[in-house]
Design an enzyme around this catalytic site. Structure first.
Site, PDB file in Angstrom:
ATOM      1  N   GLU A 200       5.780  -8.084   8.428  1.00 34.21           N
ATOM      2  CA  GLU A 200       5.650  -9.290   7.755  1.00 34.21           C
ATOM      3  C   GLU A 200       6.400  -8.789   6.331  1.00 34.21           C
ATOM      4  O   GLU A 200       5.936  -9.958   5.932  1.00 34.21           O
ATOM      5  CB  GLU A 200       4.632 -10.509   7.569  1.00 34.21           C
ATOM      6  CG  GLU A 200       4.609 -10.229   9.129  1.00 34.21           C
ATOM      7  CD  GLU A 200       3.696 -11.670   9.422  1.00 34.21           C
ATOM      8  OE1 GLU A 200       3.704 -11.934   8.447  1.00 34.21           O
ATOM      9  OE2 GLU A 200       3.941 -12.068  10.932  1.00 34.21           O
ATOM     10  N   GLU A 322       4.164  -9.785  17.213  1.00 32.77           N
ATOM     11  CA  GLU A 322       2.783  -9.798  17.143  1.00 32.77           C
ATOM     12  C   GLU A 322       3.266 -11.989  17.658  1.00 32.77           C
ATOM     13  O   GLU A 322       5.056 -12.250  17.868  1.00 32.77           O
ATOM     14  CB  GLU A 322       2.831 -10.627  15.842  1.00 32.77           C
ATOM     15  CG  GLU A 322       1.768  -9.887  14.579  1.00 32.77           C
ATOM     16  CD  GLU A 322       1.205 -10.275  13.195  1.00 32.77           C
ATOM     17  OE1 GLU A 322       1.502 -11.335  13.390  1.00 32.77           O
ATOM     18  OE2 GLU A 322       1.860  -8.955  12.889  1.00 32.77           O
TER      19      GLU A 322
HETATM   20  O1  AHR Z   1      -1.867 -12.115  12.917  1.00 32.75           O
HETATM   21  C1  AHR Z   1      -2.691 -12.759  11.822  1.00 32.75           C
HETATM   22  C2  AHR Z   1      -1.638 -12.528  10.851  1.00 32.75           C
HETATM   23  O2  AHR Z   1       0.420 -13.297  11.107  1.00 32.75           O
HETATM   24  C3  AHR Z   1      -0.961 -11.452  10.331  1.00 32.75           C
HETATM   25  O3  AHR Z   1      -1.889 -10.518   9.615  1.00 32.75           O
HETATM   26  C4  AHR Z   1       0.346 -11.369   9.979  1.00 32.75           C
HETATM   27  O4  AHR Z   1       1.137 -10.273  10.316  1.00 32.75           O
HETATM   28  C5  AHR Z   1       0.726 -12.938   9.862  1.00 32.75           C
HETATM   29  O5  AHR Z   1       1.339 -13.346   9.473  1.00 32.75           O
END
Ligand code: AHR
Length: 535
Positions: A200, A322
């Site tokens: 990110e 994610e």
């Molecule tokens: O999964 C929780 C968080 O969400 C992770 O650390 C990050 O990559 C995202 O913002």
């Protein structure tokens, strides 16, 4: 006159009855799902059933790993958790972050445990003991039967540090870090195939956040060193995660794809949704937003591929690196410390997850990896206490997909009633959307060695939907197993000792060389139907 009037009234009555009958016939007509085993989208990559372990809250400590617990073995592995994890048939697992990784120095987590330095963990405000690190994770991954996938520190880390980690993991012998691994008790290389170039990096919250040009330069040089060290690794670029109203995720994705198109294998995108305004129908449409974003990134990939100098490499694929539902445990104290991000899920959340998984399958030509974030306790399908654990609602659809939906993704045609949403925020940190013609039935299908797996979410909260499932090529034959994930109402949750939302096996459908089977999908349900199509 009277006669004319009577005739007129009769005529009007007749028209009205015909219209009414017509309407009734229309609404009484079954919905239709048409399957054609010859209309193929692409191969479903098993890596769409990936997961994620971050040093965050109780995902590692108190989750998969609990030294001294009666539920753990001599290595500190929570055996009850491991058994539940195995039920998810996790293909690959990303580690160690997440935001955590952007200030993580992997050398802190190797070597004798008692000599490892504790560190301030700045992403989620914890003390990191480093008692669990690279080798513990790899051993855990082997036990759960998953492929380990590492993310390197592109925030406070250097490109040299990233290269050293690849050397430690993948080089058999000779150089310093390969020999260090051997000294730590691992004579054979770990051969880690998947590596992401940071996490990110488009987010202002990320330690070491950069603009797209600066990230691309650093990622390109890290990629060069990592590939020179271990040429067969696959690299994942950190695509957009910041879809807030004031950000420009498309600009980020376009820039990094352009700059990194010759060196990366995947672009990672992230998405978290939530039912912020408590509007079920808006919320249930969020998988369509994920699908829109997939299409936009696919378009960018196609444009860049036309100019890429990739030799005979595969095209760049999308990794939904994610994804999950995250909005309740996303404010104030629920964001930090050892109990961070402990989201508790209900049935409507499980239906949204089913929709995400359907969307990955419908885009199987380009989505070749997806990781639910995360595995245990932290926005997770498995939830523990010191003495117990339970499976959250979202566990059940994920387990069904990950154990059954493989093979070729089919381009199904769905004919059912639809609805329009209001304009709404799709999550706590997300921009707005408005979706039109959202089908009440959300469908995907896979075909594998003569077997069809049909996955259907009935978004309708109140009505069952009777549906003709029609095969265009080949006939349904034999017994079709039916699994349903459902519960008494959309807000139903599971808890310790209480499993309200789960998978139930329903009566099977018997088909004898027919091109149509009919099934009634229950309100607010996810259904998987599995059986043979004979050509
Ligand atoms: O999964 C929780 C968080 O969400 C992770 O650390 C990050 O990559 C995202 O913002």
């Amino acid at each position: 006159m009277k006669f004319v009037n009577t005739r007129k009234s009769l005529l009007i009555a007749a028209i009205a009855i015909t219209c009414l009958l017509g309407m009734e016939t229309l609404s009484a007509q079954n919905a239709r799902i048409k399957i054609d085993i010859e209309r193929q989208i692409g191969e479903v990559d098993k890596n769409i059933y990936g997961n994620f372990v971050e040093h965050l809250g109780r995902c590692v400590y108190g989750g998969i790993y609990d030294e001294g617990s009666e539920l753990s073995d001599k290595d500190g592995i929570r055996l009850d958790v491991l058994e539940a994890v195995k039920g998810l048939n996790v293909s690959l697992t990303r580690y160690p972050g997440g935001n955590f990784v952007s200030n993580y120095h992997w050398l802190d987590g190797v070597g004798p445990k008692d000599e490892r330095p504790p560190r301030m963990e700045l992403a989620w405000a914890r003390l990191e003991s480093n008692r669990f690190g690279t080798n513990e994770f790899i051993e855990y991954a082997r036990r759960m039967g998953t492929e380990p996938y590492f993310s390197v520190n592109m925030g406070t880390g250097t490109i040299e540090e990233a290269q050293n980690w690849v050397e430690y993991c993948n080089v058999a012998e000779g150089p310093y870090y390969a020999e260090l691994r051997k000294k730590h008790g691992y004579p054979e290389p770990h051969n880690i195939k998947y590596w992401s170039l940071g996490n990110e990096m488009d987010g202002f919250w990320q330690m070491g956040h950069m603009n797209a040009e600066d990230y691309s330069k650093k990622a390109r040089e890290a990629a060069k060193l990592m590939k020179l060290t271990s040429p067969d690794i696959k690299l994942i670029a950190a695509g957009a995660s910041n879809y807030r109203p004031d950000s420009d995720p498309n600009e980020w994705n376009a820039t990094i794809l352009h700059e990194l198109r010759d060196v990366v294998d995947y672009i990672a995108v992230h998405m978290y949704v939530g039912n912020v305004a408590d509007n079920y129908y808006n919320y249930l449409s969020t998988p369509l937003v994920l699908e829109d974003r997939t299409q936009i990134v696919k378009g960018m990939i196609l444009r860049e591929m036309a100019y890429a100098q990739r030799g005979n490499k595969d095209p760049i694929y999308i990794a939904w690196d994610e994804y999950n539902i995250w909005y309740r445990a996303r404010v104030g104290e629920s964001m930090t410390g050892t109990r961070a991000l402990e989201e508790r899920y209900n049935l409507e959340d499980a239906l949204v997850i089913s929709g995400f998984l359907n969307a990955f399958i419908r885009n199987a030509d380009v989505v070749k990896m997806a990781n639910m974030a995360q595995l245990v306790n932290v926005i997770a399908p498995i939830f523990t206490s010191e003495t117990d654990m339970f499976k959250q609602t979202i566990y059940y659809p994920l387990a069904l997909f990950a154990n059954n939906a493989f093979g070729t993704s089919l381009d199904v045609a769905v004919d059912c009633e639809t609805y329009d949403t209001e304009e709404f925020f799709i999550g706590l940190a997300e921009s707005k959307t408005k979706q039109e013609n959202v089908p009440f039935l959300d469908v995907s299908a896979t075909y594998n060695k003569g077997e069809l797996v049909l996955c259907v979410v009935n978004r309708n909260k109140d009505k069952a939907i009777t549906t003709d499932i029609i095969s265009q090529e080949g006939l349904f034959n034999g017994e079709f197993t039916v699994y349903e994930v459902n519960g008494p109402n959309i807000k139903a949750k599971n808890d310790f000792g209480k499993t309200t939302v789960k998978t139930e096996q329903k009566s099977s459908i018997k088909a004898k060389n027919t091109d149509t089977i009919t099934y009634t999908f229950a309100p607010h349900s996810f259904t998987m139907i599995k059986g043979k199509i004979k050509k």
